[in-house]
Structure formats: structure tokens, C-alpha cells
Design a protein around this motif. Sequence first.
Motif, PDB file in Angstrom:
ATOM      1  N   ALA A   1       6.950-112.489   2.205  1.00  0.00           N
ATOM      2  CA  ALA A   1       6.904-113.900   2.586  1.00  0.00           C
ATOM      3  C   ALA A   1       7.740-114.133   3.838  1.00  0.00           C
ATOM      4  O   ALA A   1       7.339-114.883   4.740  1.00  0.00           O
ATOM      5  CB  ALA A   1       7.404-114.780   1.432  1.00  0.00           C
ATOM      6  N   LYS A   2       8.900-113.504   3.913  1.00  0.00           N
ATOM      7  CA  LYS A   2       9.758-113.638   5.091  1.00  0.00           C
ATOM      8  C   LYS A   2       9.057-113.062   6.328  1.00  0.00           C
ATOM      9  O   LYS A   2       9.129-113.644   7.415  1.00  0.00           O
ATOM     10  CB  LYS A   2      11.094-112.927   4.852  1.00  0.00           C
ATOM     11  N   ALA A   3       8.377-111.939   6.163  1.00  0.00           N
ATOM     12  CA  ALA A   3       7.641-111.338   7.281  1.00  0.00           C
ATOM     13  C   ALA A   3       6.550-112.284   7.771  1.00  0.00           C
ATOM     14  O   ALA A   3       6.374-112.463   8.981  1.00  0.00           O
ATOM     15  CB  ALA A   3       7.047-109.992   6.867  1.00  0.00           C
ATOM     16  N   GLN A   4       5.828-112.901   6.857  1.00  0.00           N
ATOM     17  CA  GLN A   4       4.784-113.853   7.247  1.00  0.00           C
ATOM     18  C   GLN A   4       5.386-115.067   7.949  1.00  0.00           C
ATOM     19  O   GLN A   4       4.837-115.567   8.931  1.00  0.00           O
ATOM     20  CB  GLN A   4       3.988-114.311   6.026  1.00  0.00           C
ATOM     21  N   GLU A   5       6.525-115.518   7.442  1.00  0.00           N
ATOM     22  CA  GLU A   5       7.213-116.652   8.059  1.00  0.00           C
ATOM     23  C   GLU A   5       7.627-116.317   9.494  1.00  0.00           C
ATOM     24  O   GLU A   5       7.456-117.130  10.408  1.00  0.00           O
ATOM     25  CB  GLU A   5       8.439-117.018   7.227  1.00  0.00           C
ATOM     26  N   MET A   6       8.143-115.122   9.697  1.00  0.00           N
ATOM     27  CA  MET A   6       8.549-114.699  11.045  1.00  0.00           C
ATOM     28  C   MET A   6       7.346-114.627  11.977  1.00  0.00           C
ATOM     29  O   MET A   6       7.450-114.992  13.146  1.00  0.00           O
ATOM     30  CB  MET A   6       9.247-113.347  10.992  1.00  0.00           C
ATOM     31  N   ASP A   7       6.221-114.147  11.468  1.00  0.00           N
ATOM     32  CA  ASP A   7       5.003-114.099  12.282  1.00  0.00           C
ATOM     33  C   ASP A   7       4.588-115.506  12.703  1.00  0.00           C
ATOM     34  O   ASP A   7       4.219-115.729  13.856  1.00  0.00           O
ATOM     35  CB  ASP A   7       3.858-113.435  11.514  1.00  0.00           C
ATOM     36  N   ARG A   8       4.637-116.442  11.777  1.00  0.00           N
ATOM     37  CA  ARG A   8       4.278-117.828  12.109  1.00  0.00           C
ATOM     38  C   ARG A   8       5.245-118.409  13.134  1.00  0.00           C
ATOM     39  O   ARG A   8       4.834-119.083  14.077  1.00  0.00           O
ATOM     40  CB  ARG A   8       4.251-118.691  10.850  1.00  0.00           C
ATOM     41  N   GLU A   9       6.531-118.140  12.956  1.00  0.00           N
ATOM     42  CA  GLU A   9       7.535-118.617  13.913  1.00  0.00           C
ATOM     43  C   GLU A   9       7.284-118.019  15.296  1.00  0.00           C
ATOM     44  O   GLU A   9       7.407-118.709  16.311  1.00  0.00           O
ATOM     45  CB  GLU A   9       8.942-118.248  13.446  1.00  0.00           C
ATOM     46  N   ALA A  10       6.942-116.749  15.322  1.00  0.00           N
ATOM     47  CA  ALA A  10       6.703-116.069  16.601  1.00  0.00           C
ATOM     48  C   ALA A  10       5.575-116.747  17.366  1.00  0.00           C
ATOM     49  O   ALA A  10       5.636-116.842  18.598  1.00  0.00           O
ATOM     50  CB  ALA A  10       6.381-114.597  16.359  1.00  0.00           C
ATOM     51  N   GLU A  11       4.568-117.223  16.670  1.00  0.00           N
ATOM     52  CA  GLU A  11       3.448-117.881  17.328  1.00  0.00           C
ATOM     53  C   GLU A  11       3.858-119.204  17.978  1.00  0.00           C
ATOM     54  O   GLU A  11       3.202-119.671  18.899  1.00  0.00           O
ATOM     55  CB  GLU A  11       2.313-118.118  16.330  1.00  0.00           C
ATOM     56  N   GLN A  12       4.946-119.793  17.512  1.00  0.00           N
ATOM     57  CA  GLN A  12       5.400-121.078  18.031  1.00  0.00           C
ATOM     58  C   GLN A  12       6.400-120.947  19.184  1.00  0.00           C
ATOM     59  O   GLN A  12       6.641-121.902  19.903  1.00  0.00           O
ATOM     60  CB  GLN A  12       6.061-121.891  16.899  1.00  0.00           C
ATOM     61  N   VAL A  13       6.971-119.753  19.343  1.00  0.00           N
ATOM     62  CA  VAL A  13       8.006-119.525  20.344  1.00  0.00           C
ATOM     63  C   VAL A  13       7.382-119.380  21.731  1.00  0.00           C
ATOM     64  O   VAL A  13       6.387-118.665  21.904  1.00  0.00           O
ATOM     65  CB  VAL A  13       8.828-118.263  19.979  1.00  0.00           C
TER      66      VAL A  13
END
Length: 59
Positions: A16-28
Motif C-alpha cells: 500500500a505504501k508503494a502504491q501511495e508513493m507511485d501516486r505521489e510521484a505522479e503529482q510531483v
Amino acid sequence: MSVADEFGDRIRQMRAKAQEMDREAEQVQDPHERQRLKDKARRLKQQSDQESGEGSDPR
């Protein structure tokens, strides 16, 4: 809660943390920060796969 349940929870949390980081990366906006987050997410996913036994067979 059994050890297996705790282990499964840990694996789910890591994924779940990995997926969250991927989503965050898309916003950066910063490409270096985006890549850093994506790399960290990838490593975390790989670690969770190894710990769960997935990905341990290279075939």
C-alpha cells in the motif's frame, strides 16, 4: 493475531505504501523527486514480493 496474520499485514502495508508513493510521484513536478519516489516505491514493492515469496523464483 497469529504470526502469519501479522506477516500478511506487513506485506499489505508495504504494498500500500508503494502504491501511495507511485501516486505521489505522479503529482510531483520536479523530475528528480518524481524519479526518487518511483524508485523508492519500486524497491518497496520488490522487498514485499521477496518477503512474501513472490519473485523469489527467477523463472
